[in-house]
Design a protein around this motif. Structure first.
Motif, PDB file in Angstrom:
ATOM      1  N   ALA A 136      11.314   4.683  -4.707  1.00 17.75           N
ATOM      2  CA  ALA A 136      11.109   3.297  -4.274  1.00 17.75           C
ATOM      3  C   ALA A 136      11.504   2.349  -5.403  1.00 17.75           C
ATOM      4  N   GLN A 137      12.646   1.713  -5.240  1.00 10.56           N
ATOM      5  CA  GLN A 137      13.152   0.795  -6.256  1.00 10.56           C
ATOM      6  C   GLN A 137      13.661  -0.488  -5.620  1.00 10.56           C
ATOM      7  N   ARG A 138      13.496  -1.571  -6.352  1.00  9.71           N
ATOM      8  CA  ARG A 138      14.082  -2.848  -5.949  1.00  9.71           C
ATOM      9  C   ARG A 138      15.468  -2.973  -6.590  1.00  9.71           C
ATOM     10  N   LYS A 139      16.166  -4.039  -6.243  1.00  6.34           N
ATOM     11  CA  LYS A 139      17.455  -4.290  -6.871  1.00  6.34           C
ATOM     12  C   LYS A 139      17.267  -4.451  -8.377  1.00  6.34           C
ATOM     13  N   GLY A 140      18.122  -3.835  -9.127  1.00  7.16           N
ATOM     14  CA  GLY A 140      18.012  -3.891 -10.580  1.00  7.16           C
ATOM     15  C   GLY A 140      17.251  -2.721 -11.153  1.00  7.16           C
ATOM     16  N   GLY A 141      16.759  -1.815 -10.272  1.00  7.98           N
ATOM     17  CA  GLY A 141      16.062  -0.621 -10.753  1.00  7.98           C
ATOM     18  C   GLY A 141      14.574  -0.771 -10.945  1.00  7.98           C
ATOM     19  N   GLU A 142      14.020  -1.963 -10.650  1.00  8.12           N
ATOM     20  CA  GLU A 142      12.582  -2.171 -10.797  1.00  8.12           C
ATOM     21  C   GLU A 142      11.828  -1.361  -9.744  1.00  8.12           C
ATOM     22  N   GLN A 143      10.720  -0.743 -10.144  1.00  6.68           N
ATOM     23  CA  GLN A 143       9.911   0.039  -9.210  1.00  6.68           C
ATOM     24  C   GLN A 143       9.338  -0.861  -8.115  1.00  6.68           C
ATOM     25  N   ASP A 144       9.383  -0.377  -6.889  1.00  2.29           N
ATOM     26  CA  ASP A 144       8.859  -1.124  -5.747  1.00  2.29           C
ATOM     27  C   ASP A 144       7.403  -0.722  -5.528  1.00  2.29           C
ATOM     28  N   MET A 145       6.512  -1.427  -6.213  1.00  4.24           N
ATOM     29  CA  MET A 145       5.088  -1.103  -6.157  1.00  4.24           C
ATOM     30  C   MET A 145       4.489  -1.407  -4.788  1.00  4.24           C
ATOM     31  N   GLU A 146       5.021  -2.425  -4.115  1.00  4.08           N
ATOM     32  CA  GLU A 146       4.500  -2.766  -2.783  1.00  4.08           C
ATOM     33  C   GLU A 146       4.785  -1.639  -1.792  1.00  4.08           C
ATOM     34  N   ARG A 147       5.985  -1.082  -1.869  1.00  3.00           N
ATOM     35  CA  ARG A 147       6.321   0.024  -0.969  1.00  3.00           C
ATOM     36  C   ARG A 147       5.424   1.224  -1.247  1.00  3.00           C
ATOM     37  N   ALA A 148       5.191   1.513  -2.519  1.00  2.00           N
ATOM     38  CA  ALA A 148       4.301   2.625  -2.879  1.00  2.00           C
ATOM     39  C   ALA A 148       2.887   2.365  -2.360  1.00  2.00           C
ATOM     40  N   ALA A 149       2.424   1.113  -2.483  1.00  2.00           N
ATOM     41  CA  ALA A 149       1.086   0.770  -1.994  1.00  2.00           C
ATOM     42  C   ALA A 149       0.992   0.964  -0.490  1.00  2.00           C
ATOM     43  N   ARG A 150       2.032   0.518   0.238  1.00  2.00           N
ATOM     44  CA  ARG A 150       2.032   0.689   1.691  1.00  2.00           C
ATOM     45  C   ARG A 150       1.998   2.164   2.076  1.00  2.00           C
ATOM     46  N   HIS A 151       2.702   2.986   1.302  1.00  2.00           N
ATOM     47  CA  HIS A 151       2.731   4.417   1.582  1.00  2.00           C
ATOM     48  C   HIS A 151       1.355   5.037   1.383  1.00  2.00           C
TER      49      HIS A 151
ATOM     50  N   GLN B 276      -1.370  -4.114  -2.583  1.00  2.00           N
ATOM     51  CA  GLN B 276      -1.803  -3.443  -3.809  1.00  2.00           C
ATOM     52  C   GLN B 276      -3.316  -3.479  -3.973  1.00  2.00           C
ATOM     53  N   LEU B 277      -3.949  -4.551  -3.517  1.00  2.00           N
ATOM     54  CA  LEU B 277      -5.414  -4.630  -3.594  1.00  2.00           C
ATOM     55  C   LEU B 277      -6.049  -3.619  -2.647  1.00  2.00           C
ATOM     56  N   ILE B 278      -5.509  -3.500  -1.436  1.00  2.00           N
ATOM     57  CA  ILE B 278      -6.032  -2.505  -0.490  1.00  2.00           C
ATOM     58  C   ILE B 278      -5.835  -1.103  -1.047  1.00  2.00           C
ATOM     59  N   ALA B 279      -4.639  -0.843  -1.600  1.00  2.00           N
ATOM     60  CA  ALA B 279      -4.354   0.480  -2.171  1.00  2.00           C
ATOM     61  C   ALA B 279      -5.307   0.796  -3.318  1.00  2.00           C
ATOM     62  N   ASP B 280      -5.625  -0.190  -4.137  1.00  2.00           N
ATOM     63  CA  ASP B 280      -6.553   0.018  -5.247  1.00  2.00           C
ATOM     64  C   ASP B 280      -7.939   0.375  -4.725  1.00  2.00           C
ATOM     65  N   TYR B 281      -8.373  -0.307  -3.648  1.00  2.00           N
ATOM     66  CA  TYR B 281      -9.688  -0.001  -3.069  1.00  2.00           C
ATOM     67  C   TYR B 281      -9.698   1.405  -2.464  1.00  2.00           C
ATOM     68  N   VAL B 282      -8.609   1.783  -1.795  1.00  2.00           N
ATOM     69  CA  VAL B 282      -8.511   3.137  -1.247  1.00  2.00           C
ATOM     70  C   VAL B 282      -8.580   4.168  -2.363  1.00  2.00           C
ATOM     71  N   LEU B 283      -7.848   3.938  -3.464  1.00  2.00           N
ATOM     72  CA  LEU B 283      -7.878   4.855  -4.606  1.00  2.00           C
ATOM     73  C   LEU B 283      -9.284   4.960  -5.174  1.00  2.00           C
ATOM     74  N   PHE B 284      -9.963   3.829  -5.310  1.00  5.09           N
ATOM     75  CA  PHE B 284     -11.337   3.820  -5.809  1.00  5.09           C
ATOM     76  C   PHE B 284     -12.236   4.687  -4.929  1.00  5.09           C
ATOM     77  N   GLN B 285     -12.124   4.525  -3.606  1.00  2.00           N
ATOM     78  CA  GLN B 285     -12.968   5.297  -2.685  1.00  2.00           C
ATOM     79  C   GLN B 285     -12.612   6.782  -2.703  1.00  2.00           C
ATOM     80  N   LEU B 286     -11.323   7.092  -2.795  1.00  2.36           N
ATOM     81  CA  LEU B 286     -10.914   8.494  -2.869  1.00  2.36           C
ATOM     82  C   LEU B 286     -11.523   9.170  -4.090  1.00  2.36           C
ATOM     83  N   ASN B 287     -11.436   8.520  -5.228  1.00  2.00           N
ATOM     84  CA  ASN B 287     -11.997   9.102  -6.453  1.00  2.00           C
ATOM     85  C   ASN B 287     -13.509   9.180  -6.388  1.00  2.00           C
TER      86      ASN B 287
END
Length: 311
Positions: free
Chosen positions: A276-291, A232-243
């Motif tokens: 991208a969801q975990r068990k229980g319906g929680e959003q899988d933020m790590e999977r989204a970050a990896r994507h 998630q930290l890497i994804a945040d840095y990528v988003l920052f650079q993209l913007n």
């Protein structure tokens, strides 16, 4: 939240969440020692780095070891860098004493940059004259060594040369993760005329990363294992650079309402789109970050040079 005004986007990235990252496993230390021993048998060194981080991505220990030796500096993955900065980067490197600099794209088969690299090698290589009567065939071979940081495309470069000049397939292992090549290899033939061999070496990370910004640039371009820094930290840095670079292709790729500077919101929307969801319906933020990270590294979100050309 997607109605954020772009002028209010972050101007600087806060690195406080990043702890000290250093990755220098045993095979890298051994590879560095082997490299030093075998350098004297080489006619030319090909030093490979990532064109997106032409300055941050260079290992000063390697640069010191190669000082004074015949060398070609290759900035690979130029297809993923900002083409408008190429001239300035080249000027800066030339002023720093680099005599031969080649920008390459080894992802595209038979790219013209492979021919430019071969020409630079032949100009640079310190080798005996082919006409020497007393020279053995082995002495007349052009002997190369490929060195650089992890995951910059060293093995892909060797395979591109081999494909172009031998019409043969892969001889060096390649992969998306750093650390695929773990030892100094035996000689790999890449050309018959002239007879040319190359030795592949393991990527050697900087033993001590100078600061958090350099660490995140290395992480964003795939030179660390992602879990060592945090997806998630890497994804945040990528988003920052993209913007910051006004690269808003991610909005179209992930069908988002518009550009946004909040990584939690972006990953949440991405998780919904990706299912991208975990068990229980929680959003899988790590999977989204990896994507998001993978899409950036594959060049699907636009071309950026993370270093300033005059840095």
């Amino acid at each position: 939240l997607f109605t954020c005004v772009q002028d209010m986007f972050r101007k600087h990235f806060v690195f406080s969440n990043l702890t000290c990252v250093n990755w220098f496993p045993g095979h890298m230390a051994k590879g560095m020692r082997d490299l030093g021993r075998k350098l004297r048998f080489c006619d030319c060194v090909i030093e490979v780095h990532d064109a997106r981080i032409p300055f941050s991505g260079r290992n000063p220990n390697l640069s010191a070891l190669l000082s004074g030796r015949p060398k070609v500096l290759v900035l690979n993955k130029v297809d993923q860098a900002d083409s408008s900065t190429t001239g300035e980067v080249l000027d800066t490197l030339t002023k720093k004493g680099e005599r031969e600099v080649v920008f390459t794209n080894c992802k595209e088969q038979y790219h013209t940059s492979v021919e430019q690299l071969m020409a630079a090698i032949l100009r640079t290589a310190d080798r005996p004259e082919q006409s020497s009567i007393n020279s053995s065939d082995e002495e007349e071979d052009v002997r190369l060594m490929v060195v650089g940081m992890p995951n910059v495309g060293k093995s892909s470069l060797i395979n591109s040369l081999r494909r172009k000049y031998l019409k043969k397939g892969k001889a060096a292992l390649v992969g998306k993760l750093p650390g695929i090549t773990r030892s100094v290899t035996t000689r790999i033939r890449i050309s018959n005329n002239p007879a040319m061999y190359v030795v592949d070496t393991p990527g050697v990370m900087i033993p001590n990363i100078p600061n958090s910004e350099v660490a995140l640039k290395l992480a964003a371009t795939g030179m660390f294992r992602d879990h060592q820094v945090g997806e998630q930290l890497i994804a945040d840095y990528v988003l920052f650079q993209l913007n910051r670079n006004k690269q808003f292709e991610y909005v179209r790729v992930y069908d988002l309402p518009g550009p946004c500077d909040d990584i939690e919101v972006v990953l949440g929307q991405m998780a919904t789109r990706l299912g991208a969801q975990r068990k229980g319906g929680e959003q899988d933020m790590e999977r989204a970050a990896r994507h998001l990270i993978s899409s950036y590294r594959d060049g699907r979100l636009g071309n950026m040079t993370l270093d300033s050309w005059n840095s």
